[in-house]
Design a protein around this motif. Structure first.
Motif, PDB file in Angstrom:
ATOM      1  N   ALA A   1       0.813  -1.218   0.000  1.00  0.00           N
ATOM      2  CA  ALA A   1       0.000   0.000   0.000  1.00  0.00           C
ATOM      3  C   ALA A   1       0.843   1.263   0.000  1.00  0.00           C
ATOM      4  O   ALA A   1       0.330   2.367  -0.172  1.00  0.00           O
TER       5      ALA A   1
ATOM      6  N   TYR B   1       2.774   3.249  -5.562  1.00  0.00           N
ATOM      7  CA  TYR B   1       2.009   4.179  -6.419  1.00  0.00           C
ATOM      8  C   TYR B   1       0.545   3.735  -6.527  1.00  0.00           C
ATOM      9  O   TYR B   1      -0.381   4.469  -6.131  1.00  0.00           O
ATOM     10  N   VAL B   2       0.311   2.531  -7.003  1.00  0.00           N
ATOM     11  CA  VAL B   2      -1.067   2.050  -7.162  1.00  0.00           C
ATOM     12  C   VAL B   2      -1.689   1.794  -5.785  1.00  0.00           C
ATOM     13  O   VAL B   2      -2.841   2.159  -5.534  1.00  0.00           O
TER      14      VAL B   2
ATOM     15  N   ASN C   1       6.690  -2.085   3.440  1.00  0.00           N
ATOM     16  CA  ASN C   1       7.926  -2.737   3.880  1.00  0.00           C
ATOM     17  C   ASN C   1       8.949  -1.691   4.299  1.00  0.00           C
ATOM     18  O   ASN C   1       9.167  -1.473   5.478  1.00  0.00           O
TER      19      ASN C   1
ATOM     20  N   THR D   1       8.871   1.663   3.305  1.00  0.00           N
ATOM     21  CA  THR D   1       8.352   3.036   3.291  1.00  0.00           C
ATOM     22  C   THR D   1       7.142   3.132   4.220  1.00  0.00           C
ATOM     23  O   THR D   1       6.018   2.836   3.788  1.00  0.00           O
TER      24      THR D   1
ATOM     25  N   ASP E   1       7.082  -7.686   5.635  1.00  0.00           N
ATOM     26  CA  ASP E   1       8.121  -7.987   4.646  1.00  0.00           C
ATOM     27  C   ASP E   1       7.859  -9.397   4.121  1.00  0.00           C
ATOM     28  O   ASP E   1       8.115 -10.380   4.824  1.00  0.00           O
ATOM     29  N   PRO E   2       7.358  -9.510   2.901  1.00  0.00           N
ATOM     30  CA  PRO E   2       6.948 -10.833   2.394  1.00  0.00           C
ATOM     31  C   PRO E   2       8.109 -11.811   2.271  1.00  0.00           C
ATOM     32  O   PRO E   2       7.879 -13.016   2.228  1.00  0.00           O
TER      33      PRO E   2
ATOM     34  N   GLY F   1       6.275  -5.573  -4.814  1.00  0.00           N
ATOM     35  CA  GLY F   1       7.260  -6.261  -5.639  1.00  0.00           C
ATOM     36  C   GLY F   1       8.340  -5.322  -6.112  1.00  0.00           C
ATOM     37  O   GLY F   1       8.246  -4.097  -5.954  1.00  0.00           O
ATOM     38  N   MET F   2       9.395  -5.916  -6.667  1.00  0.00           N
ATOM     39  CA  MET F   2      10.429  -5.118  -7.312  1.00  0.00           C
ATOM     40  C   MET F   2       9.865  -4.763  -8.684  1.00  0.00           C
ATOM     41  O   MET F   2       9.781  -5.602  -9.574  1.00  0.00           O
ATOM     42  N   SER F   3       9.438  -3.502  -8.831  1.00  0.00           N
ATOM     43  CA  SER F   3       8.692  -3.134 -10.036  1.00  0.00           C
ATOM     44  C   SER F   3       9.550  -2.418 -11.080  1.00  0.00           C
ATOM     45  O   SER F   3       9.075  -2.161 -12.186  1.00  0.00           O
TER      46      SER F   3
ATOM     47  N   ALA G   1      -1.347  -8.248  -9.084  1.00  0.00           N
ATOM     48  CA  ALA G   1      -1.045  -7.242 -10.107  1.00  0.00           C
ATOM     49  C   ALA G   1       0.079  -7.748 -10.993  1.00  0.00           C
ATOM     50  O   ALA G   1       1.246  -7.750 -10.603  1.00  0.00           O
ATOM     51  N   SER G   2      -0.297  -8.206 -12.176  1.00  0.00           N
ATOM     52  CA  SER G   2       0.699  -8.595 -13.158  1.00  0.00           C
ATOM     53  C   SER G   2       0.909  -7.417 -14.119  1.00  0.00           C
ATOM     54  O   SER G   2       0.614  -6.271 -13.771  1.00  0.00           O
ATOM     55  N   SER G   3       1.380  -7.716 -15.308  1.00  0.00           N
ATOM     56  CA  SER G   3       1.830  -6.617 -16.180  1.00  0.00           C
ATOM     57  C   SER G   3       1.702  -6.998 -17.647  1.00  0.00           C
ATOM     58  O   SER G   3       1.726  -8.189 -18.008  1.00  0.00           O
TER      59      SER G   3
ATOM     60  N   TYR H   1      11.730  -9.127 -15.473  1.00  0.00           N
ATOM     61  CA  TYR H   1      10.524  -8.677 -14.758  1.00  0.00           C
ATOM     62  C   TYR H   1       9.279  -9.388 -15.288  1.00  0.00           C
ATOM     63  O   TYR H   1       8.452  -9.884 -14.509  1.00  0.00           O
TER      64      TYR H   1
ATOM     65  N   LYS I   1       0.805   0.476 -18.555  1.00  0.00           N
ATOM     66  CA  LYS I   1       1.484   1.625 -17.932  1.00  0.00           C
ATOM     67  C   LYS I   1       0.449   2.499 -17.226  1.00  0.00           C
ATOM     68  O   LYS I   1      -0.524   2.939 -17.834  1.00  0.00           O
ATOM     69  N   VAL I   2       0.667   2.729 -15.938  1.00  0.00           N
ATOM     70  CA  VAL I   2      -0.308   3.492 -15.151  1.00  0.00           C
ATOM     71  C   VAL I   2       0.133   4.949 -15.071  1.00  0.00           C
ATOM     72  O   VAL I   2       1.305   5.237 -14.765  1.00  0.00           O
TER      73      VAL I   2
HETATM   74  N1  NAP Z   1       2.802   1.344 -12.166  1.00  0.00           N
HETATM   75  C1  NAP Z   1       2.719   0.751 -13.355  1.00  0.00           C
HETATM   76  O1  NAP Z   1       2.735   1.400 -14.418  1.00  0.00           O
HETATM   77  C2  NAP Z   1       2.590  -0.755 -13.420  1.00  0.00           C
HETATM   78  C3  NAP Z   1       2.391  -1.348 -14.672  1.00  0.00           C
HETATM   79  C4  NAP Z   1       2.284  -2.730 -14.730  1.00  0.00           C
HETATM   80  C5  NAP Z   1       2.348  -3.493 -13.574  1.00  0.00           C
HETATM   81  N2  NAP Z   1       2.564  -2.881 -12.380  1.00  0.00           N
HETATM   82  C6  NAP Z   1       2.656  -3.719 -11.170  1.00  0.00           C
HETATM   83  O2  NAP Z   1       1.675  -3.289 -10.245  1.00  0.00           O
HETATM   84  C7  NAP Z   1       2.179  -3.391  -8.917  1.00  0.00           C
HETATM   85  C8  NAP Z   1       2.071  -2.030  -8.243  1.00  0.00           C
HETATM   86  O3  NAP Z   1       2.854  -1.121  -9.007  1.00  0.00           O
HETATM   87  P1  NAP Z   1       3.334   0.252  -8.395  1.00  0.00           P
HETATM   88  O4  NAP Z   1       3.638   1.149  -9.530  1.00  0.00           O
HETATM   89  O5  NAP Z   1       2.400   0.701  -7.325  1.00  0.00           O
HETATM   90  O6  NAP Z   1       4.719  -0.186  -7.729  1.00  0.00           O
HETATM   91  P2  NAP Z   1       5.648   0.687  -6.756  1.00  0.00           P
HETATM   92  O7  NAP Z   1       5.180   2.093  -6.663  1.00  0.00           O
HETATM   93  O8  NAP Z   1       7.048   0.425  -7.170  1.00  0.00           O
HETATM   94  O9  NAP Z   1       5.382   0.040  -5.326  1.00  0.00           O
HETATM   95  C9  NAP Z   1       5.974  -1.165  -5.024  1.00  0.00           C
HETATM   96  C10 NAP Z   1       5.464  -1.659  -3.710  1.00  0.00           C
HETATM   97  O10 NAP Z   1       6.181  -2.873  -3.448  1.00  0.00           O
HETATM   98  C11 NAP Z   1       6.788  -2.778  -2.187  1.00  0.00           C
HETATM   99  N3  NAP Z   1       8.075  -3.445  -2.232  1.00  0.00           N
HETATM  100  C12 NAP Z   1       9.137  -3.182  -2.998  1.00  0.00           C
HETATM  101  N4  NAP Z   1      10.155  -4.012  -2.705  1.00  0.00           N
HETATM  102  C13 NAP Z   1       9.698  -4.812  -1.721  1.00  0.00           C
HETATM  103  C14 NAP Z   1      10.262  -5.865  -0.978  1.00  0.00           C
HETATM  104  N5  NAP Z   1      11.514  -6.267  -1.142  1.00  0.00           N
HETATM  105  N6  NAP Z   1       9.496  -6.465  -0.056  1.00  0.00           N
HETATM  106  C15 NAP Z   1       8.237  -6.055   0.151  1.00  0.00           C
HETATM  107  N7  NAP Z   1       7.649  -5.065  -0.490  1.00  0.00           N
HETATM  108  C16 NAP Z   1       8.374  -4.451  -1.428  1.00  0.00           C
HETATM  109  C17 NAP Z   1       6.953  -1.309  -1.881  1.00  0.00           C
HETATM  110  O11 NAP Z   1       6.911  -1.174  -0.472  1.00  0.00           O
HETATM  111  P3  NAP Z   1       7.992  -0.326   0.370  1.00  0.00           P
HETATM  112  O12 NAP Z   1       8.350   0.888  -0.434  1.00  0.00           O
HETATM  113  O13 NAP Z   1       7.248  -0.008   1.621  1.00  0.00           O
HETATM  114  O14 NAP Z   1       9.156  -1.247   0.594  1.00  0.00           O
HETATM  115  C18 NAP Z   1       5.700  -0.725  -2.542  1.00  0.00           C
HETATM  116  O15 NAP Z   1       4.615  -0.786  -1.666  1.00  0.00           O
HETATM  117  C19 NAP Z   1       3.611  -3.910  -9.027  1.00  0.00           C
HETATM  118  O16 NAP Z   1       3.613  -5.290  -8.828  1.00  0.00           O
HETATM  119  C20 NAP Z   1       3.989  -3.596 -10.460  1.00  0.00           C
HETATM  120  O17 NAP Z   1       4.917  -4.520 -10.960  1.00  0.00           O
HETATM  121  C21 NAP Z   1       2.676  -1.533 -12.271  1.00  0.00           C
END
Ligand code: NAP
Length: 296
Positions: A11, A14-15, A33, A35, A44-45, A69-71, A108-110, A133, A158-159
């Motif tokens: 949570a 970004y999403v 985790n 932040t 921490d998963p 996830g590592m995004s 949430a996949s991609s 990825y 892409k969001v």
């Molecule tokens: N944004 C896009 O355009 C997009 C497009 C396609 C798919 N997605 C997928 O949608 C999901 C959400 O995207 P997002 O843009 O919101 O991602 P994001 O802003 O990068 O957020 C990533 C989240 O994952 C957590 N995280 C990162 N490393 C971690 C770790 N080692 N252990 C536990 N938690 C970890 C972060 O928590 P902390 O910071 O608290 O550690 C954060 O809450 C992701 O799975 C991403 O791959 C996103």
């Protein structure tokens, strides 16, 4: 009394932060985790289990949004073992714990599960990821797919966000336009960007209804990155006199750790049919982004 029906793992992202704001704190449990977020729960998963923490005892949860996830695509390519442990290893344990507790996983996949060789990919098309990825996302999907209980896979395009001050692609571009910074932009990368507010609406509607399976959560039309930038520039021009320094180039000209798939645009037909309506196209989203930033 705890009214939470929804768990948001990730949570702080970004999403996840937009989803939490829409669901309301009373109705969701939000994890972070590294932040910290106000009222959130540290999870921490990689080192912790949901079964031993949030899911211990009576929980009342129906759905869990797996948004962690590592995004970062290049970070995954440069640290594939760590990325695998976060994006696949820990994900499997999280899914197992949710399934055992009767909670529906919403993963949430991609669009990166596709190889980019054509476009308008449907949910029935075979995946063939070319990025580390994307391979990890495909493995997560595969694992969930084998479960006989209800689950949802939402493949996000892409969001983007129209919120003023948002640090995302549209916000970054507007900042670069204001400062006269040249913008290198690919004419040959095709995708179907989607407004984060629409993503959040889709996530909530899918989990409140009796939906199950794979859904493409994306905008209505494929667009190149360069076309999207030009749409935004046209809208910004309605408010400000910016001299856009756009440098068209190929996505292959960027020094990425792994070459990007060219066309990952997806078909939203299944989602829009399920929701009973579609999302705004990018010209409308760009108009909103410019208005939110510049209209007084
Ligand atoms: N944004 C896009 O355009 C997009 C497009 C396609 C798919 N997605 C997928 O949608 C999901 C959400 O995207 P997002 O843009 O919101 O991602 P994001 O802003 O990068 O957020 C990533 C989240 O994952 C957590 N995280 C990162 N490393 C971690 C770790 N080692 N252990 C536990 N938690 C970890 C972060 O928590 P902390 O910071 O608290 O550690 C954060 O809450 C992701 O799975 C991403 O791959 C996103």
């Amino acid at each position: 009394m705890n009214h939470a029906r929804f768990l948001i793992v990730g949570a702080s992202g970004y999403v996840g932060s937009h989803l939490r704001a829409a669901l309301g704190r009373e109705f969701s449990i939000a994890t972070y985790n590294r932040t910290p977020i106000s009222g959130g729960v540290h999870f921490d998963p990689v080192t912790m289990r949901l079964s031993g923490t949030i899911l211990r005892g009576a929980h009342g949860l129906t759905h869990a949004f797996l948004l962690y996830g590592m995004s970062n695509i290049d970070e995954c390519a440069r640290n594939p073992e760590l990325a695998h442990e976060i994006n696949v290893g820990s994900l499997k344990r999280v899914i197992d714990d949710l399934v055992a507790a009767g909670v529906v996983p919403v993963f949430a996949s991609s669009d990166a599960v596709f190889d980019g060789s054509r476009g308008m990919w449907t949910e029935e098309d075979a995946v063939n990821p070319v990025l580390t990825y994307g391979r990890h996302k495909a493995r997560g999907e595969q694992y969930l797919n084998q479960k006989s209980c209800p689950w949802l896979i939402v493949r996000l395009a892409k969001v983007v966000s129209t919120a003023p001050g948002s640090v995302d692609m549209l916000g970054d571009w507007m900042t670069q336009l204001e400062t006269g910074t040249p913008i290198r932009c690919a004419y040959d990368q095709v995708f179907s960007p989607v407004d984060v507010d629409d993503v959040v609406r889709a996530l909530i509607r899918l989990s409140e209804g009796s939906f199950s399976g794979i859904y493409h959560v994306c905008g209505p039309e494929p667009v190149t990155r360069l076309e999207l930038l030009k749409m935004l520039v046209d809208e910004v021009h309605k408010y400000r006199d910016v001299s856009a320094q756009i440098v068209p180039c190929s996505i292959r000209d960027f020094d990425f750790a792994e070459p990007r798939p060219l066309n990952t645009s997806m078909s939203p037909r299944k989602l829009y049919a399920g929701l009973g309506g579609g999302f705004d196209d990018m010209s409308v989203v760009c108009a909103r982004a410019a208005a939110q930033r510049y209209a007084r």
